[in-house]
Design an enzyme around this catalytic site. Structure first.
Site, mmCIF file in Angstrom:
data_model
loop_
_atom_site.group_PDB
_atom_site.id
_atom_site.type_symbol
_atom_site.label_atom_id
_atom_site.label_comp_id
_atom_site.label_asym_id
_atom_site.label_seq_id
_atom_site.Cartn_x
_atom_site.Cartn_y
_atom_site.Cartn_z
ATOM 1 N N GLN A 191 49.569 86.271 96.626
ATOM 2 C CA GLN A 191 50.348 87.056 97.575
ATOM 3 C C GLN A 191 49.492 88.212 98.090
ATOM 4 O O GLN A 191 48.806 88.857 97.305
ATOM 5 C CB GLN A 191 51.610 87.606 96.890
ATOM 6 N N GLY A 322 51.072 95.766 89.065
ATOM 7 C CA GLY A 322 51.786 95.881 87.803
ATOM 8 C C GLY A 322 52.109 94.483 87.294
ATOM 9 O O GLY A 322 51.842 94.135 86.152
ATOM 10 N N GLY A 323 52.666 93.703 88.181
ATOM 11 C CA GLY A 323 53.001 92.338 87.815
ATOM 12 C C GLY A 323 53.074 91.460 89.042
ATOM 13 O O GLY A 323 53.174 91.951 90.168
ATOM 14 N N MET A 324 53.006 90.156 88.817
ATOM 15 C CA MET A 324 53.134 89.188 89.898
ATOM 16 C C MET A 324 53.959 88.023 89.365
ATOM 17 O O MET A 324 53.652 87.454 88.321
ATOM 18 C CB MET A 324 51.746 88.740 90.368
ATOM 19 N N GLU A 350 59.760 91.210 87.443
ATOM 20 C CA GLU A 350 59.085 89.924 87.714
ATOM 21 C C GLU A 350 60.010 88.754 87.392
ATOM 22 O O GLU A 350 60.025 87.754 88.101
ATOM 23 C CB GLU A 350 57.757 89.826 86.948
ATOM 24 N N HIS A 353 62.502 88.019 90.146
ATOM 25 C CA HIS A 353 61.982 87.216 91.258
ATOM 26 C C HIS A 353 62.285 85.723 91.077
ATOM 27 O O HIS A 353 62.163 84.955 92.032
ATOM 28 C CB HIS A 353 60.467 87.396 91.389
ATOM 29 N N TYR A 436 61.163 98.220 98.779
ATOM 30 C CA TYR A 436 61.653 98.239 97.391
ATOM 31 C C TYR A 436 62.857 99.168 97.234
ATOM 32 O O TYR A 436 63.922 98.774 96.795
ATOM 33 C CB TYR A 436 60.547 98.731 96.443
ATOM 34 N N LYS A 611 48.249 100.975 92.148
ATOM 35 C CA LYS A 611 49.274 102.014 92.140
ATOM 36 C C LYS A 611 48.777 103.276 91.413
ATOM 37 O O LYS A 611 49.229 104.381 91.715
ATOM 38 C CB LYS A 611 50.512 101.448 91.436
HETATM 39 N N1 BES Z 1 55.333 90.545 94.218
HETATM 40 C C1 BES Z 1 55.017 91.874 93.849
HETATM 41 C C2 BES Z 1 53.565 92.204 93.999
HETATM 42 C C3 BES Z 1 53.041 92.030 95.395
HETATM 43 C C4 BES Z 1 53.786 92.424 96.503
HETATM 44 C C5 BES Z 1 51.792 91.490 95.593
HETATM 45 C C6 BES Z 1 53.272 92.227 97.792
HETATM 46 C C7 BES Z 1 51.289 91.298 96.865
HETATM 47 C C8 BES Z 1 52.029 91.674 97.981
HETATM 48 C C9 BES Z 1 55.462 92.181 92.429
HETATM 49 O O1 BES Z 1 56.638 91.534 92.054
HETATM 50 C C10 BES Z 1 55.750 93.645 92.334
HETATM 51 O O2 BES Z 1 56.616 94.105 93.023
HETATM 52 N N2 BES Z 1 55.047 94.339 91.482
HETATM 53 C C11 BES Z 1 55.267 95.743 91.244
HETATM 54 C C12 BES Z 1 56.216 95.868 90.055
HETATM 55 C C13 BES Z 1 57.104 97.044 90.057
HETATM 56 C C14 BES Z 1 57.922 97.207 91.294
HETATM 57 C C15 BES Z 1 58.007 97.001 88.831
HETATM 58 C C16 BES Z 1 53.921 96.378 90.953
HETATM 59 O O3 BES Z 1 52.951 95.641 90.817
HETATM 60 O O4 BES Z 1 53.837 97.573 90.863
HETATM 61 ZN ZN ZN Z 2 58.256 92.387 93.091
#
Ligand code: BES
Ligand code: ZN
Length: 659
Positions: A191, A322-324, A350, A353, A436, A611
Site C-alpha cells: 500500500q 505502525g502496522g499493515m 489492523e 481492517h 482517520y 510517524k
Molecule cells: N493501512 C495502514 C497503513 C497505510 C496507510 C500504509 C496508507 C500505506 C498507505 C495501516 O492500517 C495503518 O493505519 N497504520 C497505522 C496504525 C495506527 C492508526 C494504529 C500506523 O501505521 O501508524
Molecule cells: Zn489502518
C-alpha cells in the site's frame, strides 16, 4: 455466486456495466484457474475502475488470478521468476494493460510458451509505466460445470521478470538492521501503489484478485506471506527451500505481501499466532496476548471473521508504519511493544481492517476514509469491548484532539480536511486526520444519533452486502440512506451526511469525547503551566494515553531548566512506551535541548517508523540550532530507512543527492 456489483451508480454508468459480456462457452479449465471460479471478480464498471494511479483498463480486460513463482535473491536484492496471470477479457479485447514500476521483463508468453508482443510505455514518476500485452489467441478452456452466468477467466499469460534492486515495495535489510544481527531480512509494503515494483499485475484497489505463490529462499530463512501457507516448506535447488501460499478470497493487489528472515512462530490461540526473530518472539507474544479476545470482540460486533487465521509478524524497526493489515498476516513495527499492551490499539486497528479495508475496500485512493476512518472507529469499538470504556474514550479523545488541531492548522475550509479527497487535490494529499480521525468522529456521531444497536446492525449488513467488493463514498452514503435513514427526513437533517463526507472542517453535530476522559490529566497539565508543579506519583499511575495527553498539553516553548526537571521528575527519557518517549524527544528537540540529542540520535538510527522519524527531523529542522544536527544525523541514518520514510524526510529537509 457471481454478483455484479450492486448498482448505486448513475444510469450512464450502468450503461458501462451493461457492456458486461457473455463469455464464450468452451470445454475444460485447468485446475489452477478453476480453483476459485465461484469468486472470480467481474469486469468493473467504469466508476469502480476510475483510478488515476493505475494504468489498467479493467473495463476491457482484468486480472482475476495471479500465480507467482519467485526466488528471493538477497545478494542482488531482487525477486525474480514468473507471474502467471489469469485474465477476464471482453470478447473484443485485444490487449491487457498491467502496472509496472522498474520491472525488468524477460519474456511474456502464452500457455503454450509462444512469445506474446508487449510494450512498456513511458514511465511517470511514482506511478510507473503501463505494460501493455497482446492477449493470446488461444483462450482458456471453460469449465463445462459452470452455468452460463458464471464468470471464468478467458486468457492466461506468463510474465518472466526481475524486480529492480531499489524496488519501492521491498526493503532488504542487512543483518545489522535486525535484532539478531546474523541474517538478512526482507519485507514488502504494497500500500498504496508499491506492489507494481515487484509484481506485474493491475495494481488498483478495485481490481480484486485471488493469488497463489511459490517462493524460494536460502534454507536458513523462513518466508511468510499474506496468504495461507500451503503444506510445509520443501527442499529446492541450490540448497534453498520452497514455500507455498494461497489466498482464495479476492483481494486488492496492494494486500499481497511477503517477509523473509530468521523468524519463528509462536501460537497464541486456536486461530492466531505471531512470527518474530528469536530475540523478539517472547516479548512479541507477550504483547499480543489479547489477540483472540480482540478477534472475538470484532466478530461479536460486526460479523464473522472471514479470513481463517489471524497471524502477525513483528518486523525489524525499519518498518515505516505502525502496522499493515496484510490478510492473515498483519505486519507490525516492534516499536509498539511496551511491555504492558498499552499500544494494542494498533492490533485492534489492523485486525479491524479485516472488515473495513480488506473485506470492503475503497475502489480508489480518493476514499481513504472508507478504509482508515471506518477501521479507526471499529478499533475504538473493539478496544472498548476488550479494554473497557474508559480506555476507549481516552483513545478517542486523543484522536479528536488531533482532528481539532489538524483542522485548526489547515483552516476549516481547506480541501485537505475533507474525508473524501476532492478530485482537484491528489488522493495522497488529504490530511491523515481527515481520513482517520474525522472518519472515526463521523461514525461515532452517526452511531450516537441513530443509537448503537441500529447502527451496529446496519454496519454489519453493509459489510455483508459488500464483502470482497470495491466500495465508494457514494455507495456508502446510498446504502446508509436506504437502510438506516429511510424516509426519516428529520433524521437525514440531523446526520449531516454530505457535509461530513464531502465538506471541510468539523461539522456542527460532531459527538465530541467525554470531557471527563482526561479531567485529571488536564488539571495536572494546567497546574504545571501555572506553578511548575509535577506529581511523579500521579504520572507513574497514569495510562499511556494519559501520559501522552499530558505531554501533548505541555506548552510549545519549554526552557532547558523546565525540560531537565520534566525529565528528572517523570523519567521521560527512560519511558518504556515508544509513543511517550517520542513525545518527549519531540518536545526536547523543538526546544533546542542539547542533552536529548544523543538519545534522539540513537532512536533515529534504530527506528524507521515514519510517524516518529519525520516529526523528529521536523522538530530539529525548525530551528537554526537543530538544522545542522538534523542533516548530520540524516546523512548517517538515511540509507537504513524504507523508501517511504526516506521520501518524507527528504521533503522535510529538502534533501537532495548531494545532501
Ligand atoms: N493501512 C495502514 C497503513 C497505510 C496507510 C500504509 C496508507 C500505506 C498507505 C495501516 O492500517 C495503518 O493505519 N497504520 C497505522 C496504525 C495506527 C492508526 C494504529 C500506523 O501505521 O501508524
Ligand atoms: Zn489502518
Amino acid at each position: 455466486m457471481i454478483e455484479i456489483i450492486k448498482s448505486t451508480f448513475a444510469p450512464a454508468r450502468l450503461l458501462a456495466a451493461a457492456f458486461l459480456f457473455v463469455l464464450a462457452a468452451c470445454s475444460t479449465v485447468p485446475e489452477a484457474a478453476q480453483r476459485n471460479s465461484a469468486s472470480i471478480a467481474p469486469i468493473l464498471t467504469s466508476e469502480q475502475a476510475r483510478d488515476d494511479q493505475s494504468f489498467a483498463r479493467p473495463t476491457e480486460a482484468r486480472v482475476a488470478h495471479l500465480a507467482l513463482d519467485l526466488g528471493l535473491d538477497f545478494s542482488a536484492q531482487t525477486v525474480s521468476g514468473t507471474a502467471t496471470l489469469d485474465i477476464l477479457a471482453q470478447p473484443d479485447a485485444r490487449e491487457i494493460v498491467l502496472d509496472s514500476n522498474g520491472l525488468r521483463i524477460a519474456s511474456i508468453r502464452d500457455m503454450a510458451g509462444n512469445a506474446l508482443p508487449y510494450r512498456m510505455g513511458e514511465s511517470v514518476e511514482g506511478k510507473g509505466a503501463p505494460l501493455t500485452v497482446q492477449l493470446p489467441v488461444d483462450r482458456l478452456p471453460r469449465d463445462p460445470a459452470l452455468s452460463a452466468d458464471e464468470l471464468a477467466p478467458t486468457h492466461r499469460i506468463v510474465v518472466a521478470y526481475t524486480s529492480a534492486p531499489n524496488a519501492e515495495a521491498l526493503q532488504w535489510l542487512s543483518p545489522e538492521q535486525t535484532a539478531g544481527g546474523a541474517y538478512p531480512f526482507l519485507y514488502s509494503q504494497g500500500q498504496a501503489i508499491n506492489n507494481r515494483t515487484w509484481i506485474p499485475t493491475q495494481d488498483s484497489p478495485g481490481i480484486r484478485q485471488t493469488w497463489e505463490a511459490r517462493v524460494t529462499a536460502p534454507e536458513d530463512l523462513n518466508v511468510v506471506m499474506s496468504g495461507v501457507a500451503v503444506g510445509d516448506p520443501e527442499p529446492a535447488a541450490n540448497g534453498r527451500r520452497a514455500f507455498r501460499f494461497a489466498m482464495e478470497n479476492n483481494v486488492p493487489p496492494y494486500l499481497i505481501a511477503i517477509a523473509a528472515g530468521n523468524i519463528e512462530f509462536r501460537a497464541l490461540g486456536p486461530r492466531s499466532g505471531v512470527w518474530a526473530e528469536p530475540e523478539t518472539i517472547a516479548a512479541a507474544a507477550q504483547e499480543v496476548g489479547d489477540t483472540e479476545a480482540l478477534i472475538d470482540a470484532g466478530e461479536a460486533l460486526f460479523g464473522e471473521y472471514r479470513w481463517g487465521r489471524y497471524d502477525m509478524i513483528v518486523l525489524p524497526p525499519a518498518f515505516p508504519y505502525g502496522g499493515m493489515e496484510n490478510p492473515v498476516m498483519t505486519f507490525l513495527t516492534p516499536t509498539f511493544i511496551a511491555g504492558d499492551r498499552s499500544n494494542n490499539g494498533l492490533i485492534a486497528h489492523e485486525l479491524a481492517h479485516s472488515w473495513s479495508g480488506n473485506l470492503t475496500t475503497y475502489a480508489s485512493w480518493r476514499d481513504g476514509w472508507l478504509n482508515e476512518g471506518v477501521t479507526s472507529y471499529i478499533e475504538s469499538r473493539i478496544t472498548e469491548e476488550v479494554y473497557g470504556e474508559e480506555r476507549a474514550e481516552q483513545e478517542y479523545a486523543l484522536s479528536y484532539a488531533s482532528l481539532v488541531e489538524g483542522v485548526e492548522e489547515a483552516g476549516a475550509d481547506n480541501p485537505n480536511t475533507a474525508m473524501r479527497s476532492p478530485d482537484a487535490i491528489g488522493p495522497f494529499d488529504t490530511q491523515g486526520v481527515a481520513i482517520y480521525d474525522k472518519g472515526t468522529a463521523f461514525l461515532r456521531t452517526v452511531e450516537r444519533i441513530v443509537g448503537r444497536e441500529r447502527f451496529d446492525a446496519w454496519l454489519t449488513s453493509w459489510f455483508d452486502a459488500h464483502a470482497f467488493q470495491p466500495i465508494t463514498s457514494e455507495m456508502f452514503l446510498a446504502d446508509l440512506r436506504r437502510n438506516l435513514v429511510g424516509n426519516d427526513a428529520a433524521l437525514e437533517q440531523r446526520l449531516m451526511l454530505d457535509e461530513w463526507v464531502y465538506g471541510t472542517g468539523i461539522p456542527a453535530n460532531v459527538i465530541a469525547p467525554d470531557p471527563q476522559a482526561f479531567a485529571e490529566v488536564d488539571a495536572a497539565a494546567a497546574a504545571y503551566v501555572r506553578t511548575g508543579a509535577l506529581d511523579a506519583g500521579a504520572w507513574s499511575g497514569w495510562t499511556a494515553a494519559e501520559q501522552m495527553r499530558f505531554l501533548r498539553e505541555l506548552p510549545e516553548e519549554l526552557s532547558d531548566a523546565q525540560l531537565a526537571t520534566l525529565d528528572r521528575t517523570l523519567g521521560l527519557s527512560g519511558a518504556g512506551n515508544n509513543e511517550v518517549l517520542f513525545l518527549w524527544l519531540e518536545a526536547a528537540l523543538r526546544n533546542e535541548y542539547d542533552p536529548a540529542v544523543p538519545q534522539a540520535e540513537r532512536f533515529l538510527a534504530r527506528v524507521g517508523r515514519n510517524k516518529f522519524v519525520s516529526p523528529l527531523f521536523a522538530a530539529l529542522n525548525g530551528t537554526a540550532w537543530g538544522r545542522p544536527i538534523a542533516r548530520r544525523i540524516y546523512a548517517d541514518t538515511r540509507d537504513g530507512y524504507h523508501a517511504y520514510t526516506r521520501s518524507a524526510v527528504d521533503r522535510e529537509l529538502e534533501w537532495n543527492a548531494e545532501g
